[in-house]
Design a protein around this motif. Structure first.
Motif, PDB file in Angstrom:
ATOM      1  N   GLU A  47       0.836  -1.197   0.000  1.00 15.20           N
ATOM      2  CA  GLU A  47       0.000   0.000   0.000  1.00 15.20           C
ATOM      3  C   GLU A  47       0.867   1.242   0.000  1.00 15.20           C
ATOM      4  N   THR A  48       0.428   2.266  -0.699  1.00 14.86           N
ATOM      5  CA  THR A  48       1.180   3.513  -0.734  1.00 14.86           C
ATOM      6  C   THR A  48       0.214   4.676  -0.906  1.00 14.86           C
ATOM      7  N   LEU A  49       0.760   5.867  -1.271  1.00 18.83           N
ATOM      8  CA  LEU A  49      -0.115   7.038  -1.400  1.00 18.83           C
ATOM      9  C   LEU A  49       0.505   8.047  -2.370  1.00 18.83           C
ATOM     10  N   PHE A  50      -0.222   8.376  -3.422  1.00 20.86           N
ATOM     11  CA  PHE A  50       0.242   9.357  -4.403  1.00 20.86           C
ATOM     12  C   PHE A  50      -0.581  10.629  -4.249  1.00 20.86           C
ATOM     13  N   PRO A  51      -0.047  11.742  -4.766  1.00 20.30           N
ATOM     14  CA  PRO A  51      -0.739  13.038  -4.623  1.00 20.30           C
ATOM     15  C   PRO A  51      -2.092  13.052  -5.332  1.00 20.30           C
ATOM     16  N   LEU A  52      -2.934  13.964  -4.826  1.00 21.90           N
ATOM     17  CA  LEU A  52      -4.291  14.138  -5.359  1.00 21.90           C
ATOM     18  C   LEU A  52      -4.280  14.951  -6.661  1.00 21.90           C
ATOM     19  N   LEU A  53      -3.370  15.931  -6.734  1.00 20.52           N
ATOM     20  CA  LEU A  53      -3.407  16.896  -7.852  1.00 20.52           C
ATOM     21  C   LEU A  53      -2.464  16.462  -8.967  1.00 20.52           C
ATOM     22  N   ILE A  54      -2.943  16.517 -10.202  1.00 18.42           N
ATOM     23  CA  ILE A  54      -2.174  16.029 -11.355  1.00 18.42           C
ATOM     24  C   ILE A  54      -1.990  17.184 -12.354  1.00 18.42           C
ATOM     25  N   PRO A  55      -0.737  17.513 -12.706  1.00 16.97           N
ATOM     26  CA  PRO A  55      -0.524  18.628 -13.635  1.00 16.97           C
ATOM     27  C   PRO A  55      -1.121  18.321 -15.007  1.00 16.97           C
ATOM     28  N   GLU A  56      -1.702  19.343 -15.585  1.00 15.91           N
ATOM     29  CA  GLU A  56      -2.451  19.189 -16.844  1.00 15.91           C
ATOM     30  C   GLU A  56      -1.606  18.506 -17.919  1.00 15.91           C
ATOM     31  N   ASN A  57      -0.313  18.895 -18.007  1.00 14.93           N
ATOM     32  CA  ASN A  57       0.526  18.310 -19.074  1.00 14.93           C
ATOM     33  C   ASN A  57       0.678  16.794 -18.896  1.00 14.93           C
ATOM     34  N   GLU A  58       0.709  16.322 -17.635  1.00 12.63           N
ATOM     35  CA  GLU A  58       0.788  14.859 -17.445  1.00 12.63           C
ATOM     36  C   GLU A  58      -0.566  14.228 -17.768  1.00 12.63           C
ATOM     37  N   PHE A  59      -1.628  14.888 -17.277  1.00 18.39           N
ATOM     38  CA  PHE A  59      -2.957  14.280 -17.453  1.00 18.39           C
ATOM     39  C   PHE A  59      -3.292  14.143 -18.931  1.00 18.39           C
ATOM     40  N   MET A  60      -2.850  15.150 -19.716  1.00 17.90           N
ATOM     41  CA  MET A  60      -3.296  15.195 -21.122  1.00 17.90           C
ATOM     42  C   MET A  60      -2.432  14.334 -22.036  1.00 17.90           C
ATOM     43  N   LYS A  61      -1.588  13.452 -21.489  1.00 20.49           N
ATOM     44  CA  LYS A  61      -0.633  12.741 -22.368  1.00 20.49           C
ATOM     45  C   LYS A  61      -1.263  11.574 -23.119  1.00 20.49           C
ATOM     46  N   GLU A  62      -2.167  10.775 -22.401  1.00 26.88           N
ATOM     47  CA  GLU A  62      -2.650   9.535 -23.024  1.00 26.88           C
ATOM     48  C   GLU A  62      -4.003   9.798 -23.702  1.00 26.88           C
ATOM     49  N   ALA A  63      -4.006   9.820 -24.992  1.00 27.36           N
ATOM     50  CA  ALA A  63      -5.178  10.291 -25.769  1.00 27.36           C
ATOM     51  C   ALA A  63      -6.470   9.574 -25.394  1.00 27.36           C
ATOM     52  N   GLU A  64      -6.438   8.224 -25.419  1.00 25.27           N
ATOM     53  CA  GLU A  64      -7.658   7.455 -25.126  1.00 25.27           C
ATOM     54  C   GLU A  64      -8.154   7.801 -23.729  1.00 25.27           C
ATOM     55  N   HIS A  65      -7.195   7.872 -22.792  1.00 27.36           N
ATOM     56  CA  HIS A  65      -7.536   8.099 -21.377  1.00 27.36           C
ATOM     57  C   HIS A  65      -8.212   9.457 -21.245  1.00 27.36           C
ATOM     58  N   ILE A  66      -7.654  10.437 -21.935  1.00 26.36           N
ATOM     59  CA  ILE A  66      -8.237  11.789 -21.847  1.00 26.36           C
ATOM     60  C   ILE A  66      -9.657  11.743 -22.384  1.00 26.36           C
ATOM     61  N   LYS A  67      -9.796  11.097 -23.565  1.00 32.91           N
ATOM     62  CA  LYS A  67     -11.138  11.072 -24.187  1.00 32.91           C
ATOM     63  C   LYS A  67     -12.161  10.493 -23.195  1.00 32.91           C
ATOM     64  N   GLY A  68     -11.699   9.489 -22.477  1.00 30.35           N
ATOM     65  CA  GLY A  68     -12.630   8.804 -21.563  1.00 30.35           C
ATOM     66  C   GLY A  68     -12.944   9.635 -20.331  1.00 30.35           C
ATOM     67  N   PHE A  69     -12.051  10.557 -19.973  1.00 29.77           N
ATOM     68  CA  PHE A  69     -12.252  11.261 -18.700  1.00 29.77           C
ATOM     69  C   PHE A  69     -12.415  12.768 -18.820  1.00 29.77           C
ATOM     70  N   GLU A  70     -12.203  13.302 -20.070  1.00 30.97           N
ATOM     71  CA  GLU A  70     -12.139  14.782 -20.121  1.00 30.97           C
ATOM     72  C   GLU A  70     -13.435  15.444 -19.631  1.00 30.97           C
ATOM     73  N   ASN A  71     -14.582  14.769 -19.783  1.00 26.86           N
ATOM     74  CA  ASN A  71     -15.829  15.400 -19.308  1.00 26.86           C
ATOM     75  C   ASN A  71     -16.047  15.186 -17.818  1.00 26.86           C
ATOM     76  N   GLU A  72     -15.118  14.438 -17.179  1.00 22.03           N
ATOM     77  CA  GLU A  72     -15.384  14.098 -15.771  1.00 22.03           C
ATOM     78  C   GLU A  72     -14.371  14.710 -14.816  1.00 22.03           C
ATOM     79  N   VAL A  73     -13.369  15.402 -15.386  1.00 21.18           N
ATOM     80  CA  VAL A  73     -12.270  15.861 -14.523  1.00 21.18           C
ATOM     81  C   VAL A  73     -12.593  17.206 -13.895  1.00 21.18           C
ATOM     82  N   TYR A  74     -12.349  17.313 -12.593  1.00 19.24           N
ATOM     83  CA  TYR A  74     -12.393  18.615 -11.904  1.00 19.24           C
ATOM     84  C   TYR A  74     -11.000  19.250 -12.024  1.00 19.24           C
TER      85      TYR A  74
END
Ligand SMILES: Nc1ncnc2c1ncn2[C@@H]1O[C@H](COS(=O)(=O)NC(=O)[C@@H](N)CS)[C@@H](O)[C@H]1O
Ligand SMILES: [Zn+2]
Length: 491
Positions: A80-107
């Protein structure tokens, strides 16, 4: 309906405590909303849509279920471990499919104090894009693999569908997500299979039967190769996805450049998996076992497993209280979670209160029982009333608690199987999914699957991972197929 004394009593009782009266479970939607409230699971009055507050009692159930989840994961090579809650936009926007699946759901967090942020930060909807840039730093050689980490965190999804406590939240408060890294596709496949087995074990421990199926390609995890899902069949015949395991292939490794040096000194892309469970596990626990009187909790998950109720008359009250205290002490010493209710509520009101809270076993002790050195034990799931000798009360209680966990599973498994309705035509499927889960042959071609969903007006749930391989005819293309597929209304 004739207002018998009992209803009047309950309604009056509810009236005084200003509590809603629990509707019959047959009105499942209302029953669920009411039990969340009067069962003190979550307080839905928090002033942000899709965010809810755990009452301590509900949190006690969560604590026990998640300690089972942690035990199973910790005893199968996960850390078990713990990663940060906040993700920089440039990292989040890297994986195209992933973004498509989540872009309408991200705060997004766009300001720090009064000043705008130079890089917007996403609240994790799930943590691939927080974790994998770090996995890139951690994975150097074959010797670093496999990595098998998990965390239990809150994640945020701006769900546009109808939000519901425990079922569809905007803040998923109990998101257990595992993220693993492997040398080969096959090792990652074996990990997905292990994850499904571990999840099935976790749910078996809390007496929840599941349907296991591979989601159709158009419904897999964004950025994944394929998804295996665990679904619970809820009392209304609709299914609730209560766990998913995804094979990510090298998709994210390519995006985040996660490579390891193999024996020949070459840089090789890693293969990955991720698998998740949320508080939907608690939704299934409450929904599958509850009844018209309220919660019915498997002993492993029950904050209070036993309630001791002294039956007090003027005569012999002292002996009765002494006997109850002795019983409570010996049960506590045996690690059983037990309370006494010596309040001045009428017995009927006491039974109502503790049955509502899903206490597994009620022990009643009155003057006559003292004479006979016995107690009356009443199981919450069956209502079965039995006498048990006081001098072996720990053994008698322990036996009933472990029997109850198994019996709850067996009963729920039978109800699940009764919900499965084998069909041969789309017409039959349309009918069947009004009350349960249909199975129908499918050639597994997307064009047929999409056509089927359109015709039926419901989603294909997935291809069961265990099939008896009986040949059938795909209802769309009429080709022979050995595959069947689940179709159901879903939460
Ligand atoms: N809005 C929600 N509220 C409650 N539970 C949810 C919600 N969205 C998803 N879940 C649960 O979380 C599980 C994992 O979510 S997921 O999108 O399928 N998979 C992932 O996010 C992967 N990263 C594995 S952790 C789902 O199987 C479902 O049971
Ligand atoms: Zn077909």
């Amino acid at each position: 309906m004739a207002n018998t004394g009992n209803e009047k009593g309950n309604a009056k009782q509810a009236e005084t405590e200003k509590e809603a009266v629990l509707p019959p479970k047959s009105n499942f939607s209302e029953w669920f909303n009411t039990i969340i409230d009067i069962g003190k699971i979550m307080d839905v009055r928090y002033p942000v849509k899709g965010l809810y507050v755990w009452y301590p009692f509900g949190f006690g159930i969560r604590k026990r279920v998640y300690s089972i989840i942690r035990d199973v994961l910790d005893n199968s090579g996960h850390e078990e471990t713990l990663f940060p809650l906040l993700i920089p936009e440039n990292e989040f926007m890297k994986e195209a499919e992933h973004i498509k699946g989540f872009e309408n759901e991200v705060y997004w967090v766009t300001r720090g104090g009064m000043s705008p942020l130079d890089v917007n930060l996403a609240l994790r909807p799930t943590s691939e894009t927080a974790i994998y840039p770090m996995y890139k730093l951690w994975v150097r050689s074959h010797a670093d693999l496999p990595i098998k980490l998990y965390q239990v965190v809150n994640t945020f999804r701006y769900e546009t569908k109808h939000t519901r406590p425990l079922i569809r939240l905007r803040e998923i408060t109990s998101f257990k997500e595992a993220h693993t890294v492997h040398a080969t596709w096959d090792e990652a496949k074996a990990q997905v299979d292990e994850a499904v087995m571990l999840y099935t074990d976790i749910y078996r421990q809390i007496s929840i039967p599941v349907l296991i199926s591979q989601r159709p390609d158009w419904d897999k995890f964004p950025g994944g190769d394929y998804t295996i899902a665990l679904d619970a069949v809820m009392p209304d015949g609709k299914t609730l996805q209560i766990g998913t395991a995804h094979h990510l292939g090298t998709n994210f490794a390519k995006t985040y450049d996660i490579t390891y040096e193999n024996e020949n000194g070459e840089q090789v892309l890693a293969n990955q998996t991720c698998y998740g469970i949320s508080e939907r596990s608690i939704a299934a626990l409450i929904s599958l076992h509850g009844d018209d009187k309220g919660l019915v909790l498997p002993p492993v998950a029950a904050p209070i497993q036993v309630v001791v109720i002294p039956v007090l008359f003027k005569q012999g009250a002292e002996e009765v209280m002494a006997a109850c205290n002795t019983v409570v002490d010996s049960l506590k010493k045996a690690g059983i979670r037990v309370e006494t209710d010596a309040s001045d509520l009428r017995p009927g009101a006491k039974y109502y209160k503790w049955e509502l809270k899903g206490v597994c076993l009620r022990i009643e002790i009155g003057p006559k029982d003292i004479e006979k050195k016995q107690a009356v034990l009443v199981r919450r799931d069956t209502g079965q009333k039995e006498f048990a000798p006081l001098d072996n009360i720990v053994g008698e209680v322990t036996a009933r608690l472990s029997a109850m966990g198994n019996d709850l599973y067996t009963a729920a498994e039978k109800r699940q199987n009764d919900f499965i309705l084998p069909c041969q035509t789309l017409e039959e499927v349309k009918e069947a999914i009004q009350t349960g889960v249909a199975t129908i042959p499918w050639c597994a071609e997307e064009v047929c699957g999409k056509k089927m969903e359109e015709e039926i007006g419901a989603k294909i749930l997935g291809i069961p991972t265990k099939q008896d391989g009986v040949a059938g005819i795909c209802p769309v293309c009429q080709n022979k197929t050995s595959k069947i597929v689940y179709v159901a209304r879903t939460y």
